[in-house]
Write a protein that holds these residues in place. Structure first.
Motif, PDB file in Angstrom:
ATOM      1  N   UNK A 184       0.816  -1.218   0.000  1.00  0.00           N
ATOM      2  CA  UNK A 184       0.000   0.000   0.000  1.00  0.00           C
ATOM      3  C   UNK A 184       0.848   1.265   0.000  1.00  0.00           C
ATOM      4  N   UNK A 185       2.001   1.236   0.662  1.00  0.00           N
ATOM      5  CA  UNK A 185       2.851   2.419   0.692  1.00  0.00           C
ATOM      6  C   UNK A 185       3.390   2.788  -0.674  1.00  0.00           C
ATOM      7  N   UNK A 186       3.829   1.796  -1.434  1.00  0.00           N
ATOM      8  CA  UNK A 186       4.348   2.045  -2.774  1.00  0.00           C
ATOM      9  C   UNK A 186       3.219   2.368  -3.746  1.00  0.00           C
ATOM     10  N   UNK A 187       2.067   1.786  -3.490  1.00  0.00           N
ATOM     11  CA  UNK A 187       0.946   1.861  -4.427  1.00  0.00           C
ATOM     12  C   UNK A 187       0.164   3.163  -4.350  1.00  0.00           C
ATOM     13  N   UNK A 216       1.528  -3.837 -14.462  1.00  0.00           N
ATOM     14  CA  UNK A 216       1.615  -2.403 -14.141  1.00  0.00           C
ATOM     15  C   UNK A 216       0.406  -1.987 -13.319  1.00  0.00           C
ATOM     16  N   UNK A 217       0.646  -1.358 -12.191  1.00  0.00           N
ATOM     17  CA  UNK A 217      -0.441  -0.941 -11.316  1.00  0.00           C
ATOM     18  C   UNK A 217      -1.106   0.348 -11.807  1.00  0.00           C
ATOM     19  N   UNK A 260      11.072  -2.345  -4.401  1.00  0.00           N
ATOM     20  CA  UNK A 260      10.489  -3.083  -3.290  1.00  0.00           C
ATOM     21  C   UNK A 260      10.719  -4.573  -3.451  1.00  0.00           C
ATOM     22  N   UNK A 261      10.945  -5.258  -2.337  1.00  0.00           N
ATOM     23  CA  UNK A 261      11.152  -6.708  -2.308  1.00  0.00           C
ATOM     24  C   UNK A 261      10.125  -7.246  -1.314  1.00  0.00           C
ATOM     25  N   UNK A 271       6.170  -9.652   4.150  1.00  0.00           N
ATOM     26  CA  UNK A 271       7.365  -8.912   4.556  1.00  0.00           C
ATOM     27  C   UNK A 271       7.788  -8.064   3.365  1.00  0.00           C
ATOM     28  N   UNK A 272       7.633  -6.753   3.483  1.00  0.00           N
ATOM     29  CA  UNK A 272       7.990  -5.831   2.407  1.00  0.00           C
ATOM     30  C   UNK A 272       9.201  -5.019   2.828  1.00  0.00           C
ATOM     31  N   UNK A 273      10.247  -5.092   2.023  1.00  0.00           N
ATOM     32  CA  UNK A 273      11.461  -4.324   2.266  1.00  0.00           C
ATOM     33  C   UNK A 273      11.611  -3.288   1.148  1.00  0.00           C
TER      34      UNK A 273
END
Length: 249
Positions: free
Chosen positions: A70-73, A123-124, A172-173, A184-186
């Motif tokens: 959600x943070x990246x999106x 692609x989002x 993001x990984x 787990x999002x890094x």
């Protein structure tokens, strides 16, 4: 489906006709169809119930993925993302060849080699795909999640929207288990560059390799900003930002 064209814009229901607004304008459809209770109980609709169950499961898996990033999106999505993610999750679900009809699911489908394919390159933001924005090659280290872009010159290797003065890169990984919903999002460092003729190497290194028993997802994001009086502002609320799944393992 008929489209309603008139100076009078109507939303709601008149008799058996329903008027509603979409991204493509005002449309109209008639009410009707089989009752919900019949679909739930009538043996003739067994296939329908199975399809509905699998569709709901795919939609839930799409929601799990969206919430995991959600943070990246937040500023790199379009207004049809929910339906598009559900559609691709349905494709993933179809690679579940062990569960009975009606119980096929994304968690089982994505564990197969072919089940990962529909998500690769997703692609989002359909209005700003990564391949159209970033005109440069990149390298991905799947062990660490590090993304490297070498010899990058912003004004030559970007499709820059009007008004943009700066570009921002991040990676993001994610490790995501669709069964347990453990994630787990890094996130990598953020590289912010002026859009000019300066050439540099960009290295995006996640804080640590994502851990877990699920699938590994790798993301690359490109975001545009406009600088005014030494402050950078998101360009048109992220309309031109791109976020793509580079790979799934």
């Amino acid at each position: 489906m008929a489209k309603y064209k008139s100076l009078f814009k109507i939303e709601g229901t008149l008799d058996d006709v329903n008027f509603y607004k979409t991204e493509d304008g005002y449309q109209v459809r008639t009410k009707g169809g089989v009752s919900k209770s019949r679909i739930q109980k009538d043996p003739a609709f067994q296939r329908t119930r199975e399809n509905n169950s699998e569709f709901g499961s795919s939609a839930t898996s799409g929601k799990i993925l969206r919430r995991a990033i959600i943070g990246m999106l937040a500023n790199a999505k379009d207004n049809k993302l929910v339906s598009r993610v559900t559609q691709v999750m349905t494709q993933v679900k179809n690679f579940d060849i062990t569960s009975p009809r009606g119980k096929r699911n994304v968690a089982t489908g994505i564990a197969t080699p072919d089940g990962k394919i529909p998500l690769r390159g997703f692609n989002f933001n359909r209005k700003s795909s990564l391949s159209e924005v970033l005109l440069s090659d990149y390298d991905l280290d799947t062990a660490t999640g590090v993304v490297t872009i070498t010899d990058f010159t912003p004004n030559l290797k970007l499709n820059t929207p009007e008004g943009a003065t700066h570009v921002e890169f991040s990676a993001g990984f994610l490790n995501l288990d669709f069964t347990t919903q453990v994630k787990d999002l890094q996130i990598s460092n953020i590289e912010n560059l002026p859009i000019n003729g300066t050439t540099s190497n960009i290295t995006l290194t996640p804080t640590a390799p994502a851990a877990g028993t699920g699938q590994s997802f790798y993301f690359l994001k490109v975001a545009f900003f406009q600088e005014i009086n030494n402050l950078q502002y998101p360009l048109k609320n992220g309309t031109f930002n791109a976020l793509q799944i580079l790979d799934v393992l």
